[in-house]
Design an enzyme around this catalytic site. Structure first.
Site, PDB file in Angstrom:
ATOM      1  N   SER A   1      -9.690  -4.216   6.121  1.00 10.60           N
ATOM      2  CA  SER A   1      -8.956  -2.286   6.043  1.00 10.60           C
ATOM      3  C   SER A   1      -9.405  -2.539   4.824  1.00 10.60           C
ATOM      4  CB  SER A   1      -7.511  -2.438   6.090  1.00 10.60           C
ATOM      5  OG  SER A   1      -6.769  -2.316   7.188  1.00 10.60           O
TER       6      SER A   1
ATOM      7  N   CYS B   1       0.690  -1.094  -0.243  1.00 11.61           N
ATOM      8  CA  CYS B   1       0.047   0.004   0.242  1.00 11.61           C
ATOM      9  C   CYS B   1       0.730   1.336   0.361  1.00 11.61           C
ATOM     10  CB  CYS B   1      -1.294  -0.289   0.934  1.00 11.61           C
ATOM     11  SG  CYS B   1      -1.728  -1.670   1.110  1.00 11.61           S
TER      12      CYS B   1
ATOM     13  N   CYS C   1      -3.870  13.746  17.205  1.00  7.08           N
ATOM     14  CA  CYS C   1      -2.439  12.552  17.015  1.00  7.08           C
ATOM     15  C   CYS C   1      -0.769  13.703  17.158  1.00  7.08           C
ATOM     16  CB  CYS C   1      -2.641  12.165  16.604  1.00  7.08           C
ATOM     17  SG  CYS C   1      -1.035  10.449  16.779  1.00  7.08           S
TER      18      CYS C   1
ATOM     19  N   ASP D   1       1.871   3.138  17.838  1.00  4.81           N
ATOM     20  CA  ASP D   1       2.493   3.384  16.662  1.00  4.81           C
ATOM     21  C   ASP D   1       3.164   4.195  15.248  1.00  4.81           C
ATOM     22  OD1 ASP D   1       2.160   1.353  14.540  1.00  4.81           O
ATOM     23  OD2 ASP D   1       0.105   1.625  14.233  1.00  4.81           O
TER      24      ASP D   1
ATOM     25  N   ARG E   1      -4.138   0.474  -2.627  1.00  2.00           N
ATOM     26  CA  ARG E   1      -4.170  -0.459  -1.720  1.00  2.00           C
ATOM     27  C   ARG E   1      -4.104  -1.918  -2.558  1.00  2.00           C
ATOM     28  NH1 ARG E   1      -4.747  -0.067   3.188  1.00  2.00           N
ATOM     29  NH2 ARG E   1      -4.721  -2.806   3.855  1.00  2.00           N
TER      30      ARG E   1
END
Length: 420
Positions: free
Chosen positions: A138, A36, A361, A307, A150
């Site tokens: 996903s 991806c 984030c 992550d 993808r």
């Protein structure tokens, strides 16, 4: 006192209270059968010499024992992630569940797993359905959006294969939700994408995560290398969603949901927003005041705070050398989590919607605020979304205060939008 030194009473309560944290285990590291374009994890193999061995049974058992023992809660949830975790095979997870039962010590064990959906067969469906796995799959949206980025290692599209897997899940009774990357192609198509997931995929639990990454060109690589925005020469990837486009995407998504599907379909961001409006924990780390409670454990036992920060400078330790409970209690991990709040620009802390956004984030903070601190690059879009959702969130909060279901916002929303 500098903002970066702030330590609140809530912070102290959290440190003194029972230990409760989650982990995202990467038993195959960044190994994946897909390529991806926007995957920030594929390139982590570079940190491990280009190739990654899978997690050994001995290390798997050590991780399971340490993770269960470290959590002072009745329910411990395992999250299997990647890369592509299905590369390990069905038997790996059967062994993992044996270890879970061996060390459960009366605690309830739950399993979640995130997959690209291209390797699923009947054996996987039997494993998931028979052991109550919650599987995240996903899927980015309609075929033209999904197949733009993808792709397999050979450059082939994956949409049809993923849709077949969803059909298998539905027939087998596998509980699943959908995780979608919001990229540049999604801009202007929020309503269409929501209807696709509701009406075609029949997803009742949806997550939408913005793709904002930095890249550099690397000789010998067929695509740009995804890197930290701090890296010299890093540029914003062309498929990254813009702040304006992301904000409009969320508003369009919200407008579809609020007039018909509240209480029937669940969108992670909308649930978290309502939680913020009601003053309860949002359940998603990006909207928490602090972070660092969702550790990443790599295939070799290395542990990181997040992550999105699996870089050498953020490594906390290795479970072969330091118990996971001790790693979680480390000052480096605590400081990482507090920095989510303490490193924000003053303008963010004064913002009307700080209580809801919390700076989102930290991985998206690469714009400079008025006082030199890093500001979230999606700020404009998030502000637009919170302002748009505000009257409906106010109404749902009022419903909840009267012990009424939030779904009663639907007639209010339809009337406000002129639909009745």
């Amino acid at each position: 006192m500098k903002n970066k030194d702030i330590f609140t009473f809530r912070d102290a309560e959290k440190q003194a209270g029972p230990v409760a944290f989650s982990t995202m285990l990467k038993p195959a590291g960044s190994a994946c059968n897909l390529d991806c374009h926007y995957c920030y994890y594929l390139d982590k193999a570079v940190q491990y010499g280009g190739k990654q061995a899978v997690m050994s049974d001995e290390l798997l058992e050590l991780y399971v024992r340490q993770y269960i023992e470290a959590n002072d809660v009745d329910t411990v949830q395992f999250c299997w992630h990647g890369g592509e975790p299905l590369l390990l095979g069905v038997d790996f997870y059967r062994r993992a569940m044996d270890f879970q039962q061996k060390y459960a010590d009366g605690k309830r064990i739950e399993n979640t797993l995130q997959t690209n959906g291209t390797l699923v067969d009947e054996a996987w469906c039997d494993l998931f359905a028979g052991n109550n796995f919650l599987v995240g799959i996903s899927l980015d949206g309609p075929q033209d959006i999904h197949d733009a980025f993808r792709l397999t290692k050979g450059g082939r599209p994956t949409f049809e294969r993923v849709m077949r897997t969803i059909g298998m899940f539905q027939r087998s009774g596998v509980e699943y939700n959908t995780l979608s990357v919001v990229n540049r192609l999604c801009e202007g198509r929020g309503g269409e994408i929501y209807r696709f997931f509701r009406d075609t995929v029949h997803s009742r639990y949806m997550q939408f995560l913005p793709a904002v990454e930095h890249v550099v060109d690397k000789p010998g690589f067929h695509r740009p290398l995804i890197v930290s925005p701090e890296r010299e020469g890093a540029r914003l990837a062309e498929w990254s969603v813009t702040a304006e486009g992301y904000g409009q995407f969320l508003c369009d998504l919200f407008d579809e949901w609020v007039v018909s599907d509240v209480g029937r379909c669940y969108v992670q961001l909308f649930d978290a927003t309502l939680a913020q409006w009601c003053g309860v924990q949002p359940g998603v780390c990006s909207m928490g005041e602090t972070c660092g409670d969702a550790l990443v454990v790599e295939h070799n036992g290395d542990v990181y705070s997040c992550d999105h920060f699996v870089y050498p400078e953020y490594k906390l330790g290795n479970i072969r050398e330091t118990p996971l409970a001790e790693i979680y209690r480390s000052r480096k991990r605590v400081d990482f989590g507090l920095a989510k709040r303490n490193a924000l620009p003053a303008e963010c802390l004064r913002c009307k919607y700080y209580f809801a956004c919390r700076g989102e984030c930290p991985k998206h903070r690469f714009e400079t605020g008025s006082d030199g601190c890093r500001k979230n690059s999606l700020c404009e879009g998030l502000y637009r979304y919170f302002r748009h959702a505000e009257p409906y969130m106010d109404y749902m909060r009022e419903l909840l205060s009267k012990q009424q279901a939030p779904a009663w916002v639907v007639p209010f929303a339809r009337k406000r939008m002129g639909l009745m």
